[in-house]
Design a protein around this motif. Structure first.
Motif, PDB file in Angstrom:
ATOM      1  N   ARG A 156     -68.292  -8.013 -24.347  1.00  0.00           N
ATOM      2  CA  ARG A 156     -69.334  -7.073 -23.877  1.00  0.00           C
ATOM      3  C   ARG A 156     -70.245  -7.657 -22.802  1.00  0.00           C
ATOM      4  NH1 ARG A 156     -72.575  -8.065 -29.555  1.00  0.00           N
ATOM      5  NH2 ARG A 156     -70.766  -9.320 -30.086  1.00  0.00           N
ATOM      6  N   TRP A 157     -70.182  -8.976 -22.552  1.00  0.00           N
ATOM      7  CA  TRP A 157     -71.044  -9.577 -21.528  1.00  0.00           C
ATOM      8  C   TRP A 157     -70.185 -10.029 -20.345  1.00  0.00           C
ATOM      9  CZ3 TRP A 157     -72.076 -12.095 -26.582  1.00  0.00           C
ATOM     10  CH2 TRP A 157     -73.063 -11.400 -27.297  1.00  0.00           C
TER      11      TRP A 157
ATOM     12  N   LEU B 298     -73.481 -16.807 -31.033  1.00  0.00           N
ATOM     13  CA  LEU B 298     -73.441 -15.540 -30.271  1.00  0.00           C
ATOM     14  C   LEU B 298     -74.830 -15.132 -29.796  1.00  0.00           C
ATOM     15  CD1 LEU B 298     -71.146 -12.783 -31.791  1.00  0.00           C
ATOM     16  CD2 LEU B 298     -70.944 -13.997 -29.620  1.00  0.00           C
ATOM     17  N   ASP B 299     -75.815 -15.356 -30.651  1.00  0.00           N
ATOM     18  CA  ASP B 299     -77.197 -15.040 -30.285  1.00  0.00           C
ATOM     19  C   ASP B 299     -77.601 -15.840 -29.038  1.00  0.00           C
ATOM     20  OD1 ASP B 299     -80.013 -13.981 -31.472  1.00  0.00           O
ATOM     21  OD2 ASP B 299     -80.251 -16.005 -30.679  1.00  0.00           O
ATOM     22  N   LEU B 300     -77.198 -17.110 -29.030  1.00  0.00           N
ATOM     23  CA  LEU B 300     -77.552 -17.957 -27.890  1.00  0.00           C
ATOM     24  C   LEU B 300     -76.790 -17.527 -26.628  1.00  0.00           C
ATOM     25  CD1 LEU B 300     -79.559 -20.393 -28.235  1.00  0.00           C
ATOM     26  CD2 LEU B 300     -77.652 -21.779 -27.445  1.00  0.00           C
ATOM     27  N   ILE B 301     -75.520 -17.140 -26.820  1.00  0.00           N
ATOM     28  CA  ILE B 301     -74.715 -16.689 -25.675  1.00  0.00           C
ATOM     29  C   ILE B 301     -75.347 -15.436 -25.063  1.00  0.00           C
ATOM     30  CG2 ILE B 301     -72.464 -15.709 -25.020  1.00  0.00           C
ATOM     31  CD1 ILE B 301     -71.224 -17.605 -27.195  1.00  0.00           C
ATOM     32  N   GLU B 302     -75.789 -14.523 -25.927  1.00  0.00           N
ATOM     33  CA  GLU B 302     -76.420 -13.304 -25.412  1.00  0.00           C
ATOM     34  C   GLU B 302     -77.707 -13.641 -24.636  1.00  0.00           C
ATOM     35  OE1 GLU B 302     -77.429 -10.296 -28.300  1.00  0.00           O
ATOM     36  OE2 GLU B 302     -77.770  -8.828 -26.709  1.00  0.00           O
TER      37      GLU B 302
ATOM     38  N   LEU C 260     -63.696 -16.361 -29.376  1.00  0.00           N
ATOM     39  CA  LEU C 260     -64.827 -16.296 -28.442  1.00  0.00           C
ATOM     40  C   LEU C 260     -64.629 -15.186 -27.412  1.00  0.00           C
ATOM     41  CD1 LEU C 260     -65.747 -20.029 -28.006  1.00  0.00           C
ATOM     42  CD2 LEU C 260     -67.418 -18.193 -28.123  1.00  0.00           C
ATOM     43  N   ILE C 261     -63.393 -15.053 -26.930  1.00  0.00           N
ATOM     44  CA  ILE C 261     -63.118 -14.001 -25.936  1.00  0.00           C
ATOM     45  C   ILE C 261     -63.408 -12.637 -26.555  1.00  0.00           C
ATOM     46  CG2 ILE C 261     -61.248 -12.833 -24.656  1.00  0.00           C
ATOM     47  CD1 ILE C 261     -60.086 -15.654 -24.080  1.00  0.00           C
ATOM     48  N   ALA C 262     -62.910 -12.425 -27.783  1.00  0.00           N
ATOM     49  CA  ALA C 262     -63.110 -11.124 -28.439  1.00  0.00           C
ATOM     50  C   ALA C 262     -64.597 -10.844 -28.673  1.00  0.00           C
ATOM     51  CB  ALA C 262     -62.350 -11.103 -29.765  1.00  0.00           C
TER      52      ALA C 262
END
Ligand code: PNS
Length: 171
Positions: A62-63, A20-24, A56-58
């Motif tokens: 927010r992005w 998640l950190d990388l996705i952000e 992953l969708i949930a």
């Protein structure tokens, strides 16, 4: 400047706070980021692809520029199908480097127009992996700060289902 659409491929079994950190981070740099779950992995997964996709969708709702998809076959073919320009991968430690370099260079050999971009997750996640999350959870450790709440809940549900099916509390 060119708008870059990137693909972040992986197994995500399950999604961790490191992913998640990388996705952000990716969502801030790329115009569009597609998180792509590999469908035809040889590994025996804990969560099926539909479950991993839902988590992953949930967790990424927010992005708005982050999309979730699945793919099978060669990653470079999927990148071309998606009209994307780059592959995003995370490097946590030197130990990741060799495998990631091999994959990036193989992908380049298969399609020289596909660039791989590496980003580092926050230091706090440098030891975190899906494999260790599963192991810690199976053995009764807390995964609260390691995965998003929706993943923790699903892990509990799986654990409960396995407990009642096998009677020994193991996954
Ligand atoms: O989260 P993972 O398991 O480290 O992700 C690995 C993944 C999905 C990125 C990799 O296995 C992959 O790209 N598989 C698709 C098949 C492929 O293109 N193989 C040749 C290039 S190495």
């Amino acid at each position: 400047m060119k708008q870059i659409k990137a693909i972040y491929p992986g197994s995500f079994d399950p999604l961790t706070n490191g992913h998640l950190d990388l996705i952000e981070r990716g969502s801030k740099i790329f115009h569009e980021l597609v998180v792509a779950i590999l469908r035809n992995s040889e590994k025996e997964p804990l969560f099926d692809v539909a479950e991993r996709r839902e988590m992953l969708i949930a967790a990424t709702r927010r992005w708005p520029n982050v999309k979730i998809d699945t793919f099978s076959g060669l990653l470079v073919d999927y990148v071309v199908d998606q009209k994307a320009n780059a592959v995003l991968r995370g490097i946590r430690a030197i130990s990741d480097y060799e495998y990631e370099l091999q994959m990036a260079l193989m992908n380049r050999k298969l399609n020289a127009s596909v660039e791989t971009i590496f980003m580092m997750p926050a230091e706090a996640y440098s030891y975190l992996s899906s494999r260790l999350v599963k192991e810690v959870f199976r053995l009764g450790g807390s995964v609260r700060q390691l995965v998003p709440p929706e993943v923790e809940e699903r892990l509990y549900n799986k654990f409960r289902a396995a407990t009642s099916a096998a009677g020994d509390g193991r996954l």
